[in-house]
Motif scaffolding. Structure first.
Motif, PDB file in Angstrom:
ATOM      1  N   GLN A  72      -3.675  36.719 -39.704  1.00  0.00           N
ATOM      2  CA  GLN A  72      -5.397  36.369 -40.590  1.00  0.00           C
ATOM      3  C   GLN A  72      -5.544  37.856 -41.492  1.00  0.00           C
ATOM      4  O   GLN A  72      -6.016  36.366 -42.266  1.00  0.00           O
ATOM      5  N   GLY A  73      -4.406  38.311 -41.454  1.00  0.00           N
ATOM      6  CA  GLY A  73      -5.726  39.433 -42.960  1.00  0.00           C
ATOM      7  C   GLY A  73      -4.038  39.272 -43.415  1.00  0.00           C
ATOM      8  O   GLY A  73      -4.518  40.000 -45.007  1.00  0.00           O
ATOM      9  N   LEU A  91      -2.838  42.192 -32.245  1.00  0.00           N
ATOM     10  CA  LEU A  91      -1.847  42.100 -33.266  1.00  0.00           C
ATOM     11  C   LEU A  91      -1.871  41.891 -34.043  1.00  0.00           C
ATOM     12  O   LEU A  91      -2.087  41.499 -35.127  1.00  0.00           O
ATOM     13  N   ILE A  92      -0.986  40.559 -33.375  1.00  0.00           N
ATOM     14  CA  ILE A  92       0.305  39.539 -33.948  1.00  0.00           C
ATOM     15  C   ILE A  92      -1.134  38.279 -34.798  1.00  0.00           C
ATOM     16  O   ILE A  92      -0.767  38.433 -35.568  1.00  0.00           O
ATOM     17  N   VAL A 113      -4.568  47.824 -31.653  1.00  0.00           N
ATOM     18  CA  VAL A 113      -3.169  48.815 -31.582  1.00  0.00           C
ATOM     19  C   VAL A 113      -3.996  50.078 -30.531  1.00  0.00           C
ATOM     20  O   VAL A 113      -2.923  50.886 -29.654  1.00  0.00           O
ATOM     21  N   THR A 114      -5.128  50.485 -30.561  1.00  0.00           N
ATOM     22  CA  THR A 114      -5.256  51.253 -29.377  1.00  0.00           C
ATOM     23  C   THR A 114      -5.522  50.601 -28.353  1.00  0.00           C
ATOM     24  O   THR A 114      -5.750  51.340 -27.500  1.00  0.00           O
ATOM     25  N   GLY A 115      -5.401  49.521 -27.956  1.00  0.00           N
ATOM     26  CA  GLY A 115      -5.482  49.489 -26.984  1.00  0.00           C
ATOM     27  C   GLY A 115      -4.444  49.605 -26.336  1.00  0.00           C
ATOM     28  O   GLY A 115      -4.153  48.505 -25.507  1.00  0.00           O
ATOM     29  N   LEU A 116      -2.813  49.549 -26.781  1.00  0.00           N
ATOM     30  CA  LEU A 116      -1.757  49.685 -26.109  1.00  0.00           C
ATOM     31  C   LEU A 116      -1.773  50.325 -25.411  1.00  0.00           C
ATOM     32  O   LEU A 116      -1.671  51.781 -25.593  1.00  0.00           O
ATOM     33  N   ASP A 117      -1.045  50.392 -24.293  1.00  0.00           N
ATOM     34  CA  ASP A 117      -0.904  51.192 -22.964  1.00  0.00           C
ATOM     35  C   ASP A 117       0.928  52.172 -23.426  1.00  0.00           C
ATOM     36  O   ASP A 117       1.330  51.447 -23.599  1.00  0.00           O
TER      37      ASP A 117
END
Length: 112
Positions: free
Chosen positions: A105-106, A99-100, A10-14
């Motif tokens: 996976q988690g 993210l998906i 989520v930190t990579g979302l612009d």
């Protein structure tokens, strides 16, 4: 060895791209060489003023080019993605896929 975890996807979302309407604009524009303002307004269910505000943000960020002209006697506005716009959209899709993948996976704390 380091204990530092990879940053959360989520930190990579612009913030400019990720906003729902702007992501829609970039997605529709990606599907066409250039898209007409009225078509975009209708496709995304927006008012002209709302669409104009979002286009101004995208244009200022260098992600779209706005072209004004005429089709017959009618004034028209078209937009197209810039190379930076194509990259920003691709980067956003990549981050969303990460993210998906992490979610799938988690699992969930509710699954235990």
């Amino acid at each position: 060895m380091t204990d530092q975890a990879a940053p959360h996807p989520v930190t990579g979302l612009d913030d400019v791209v990720h906003q729902r309407v702007r992501l829609g604009i970039l997605t529709v524009a990606h599907q066409a060489r250039r898209v007409e303002f009225g078509f975009l307004r209708t496709a995304l269910g927006l008012t002209a003023g709302n669409l104009s505000q979002h286009l101004a943000v995208l244009e200022k960020a260098g992600l779209v080019e706005i072209e004004k002209g005429y089709e017959g006697k009618r004034a028209r506005t078209w937009l197209s993605l810039t190379p930076a716009g194509y990259r920003a959209l691709q980067d956003e899709v990549t981050q969303l896929k990460r993210l998906i993948h992490q979610i799938e996976q988690g699992g969930s704390a509710q699954e235990s």
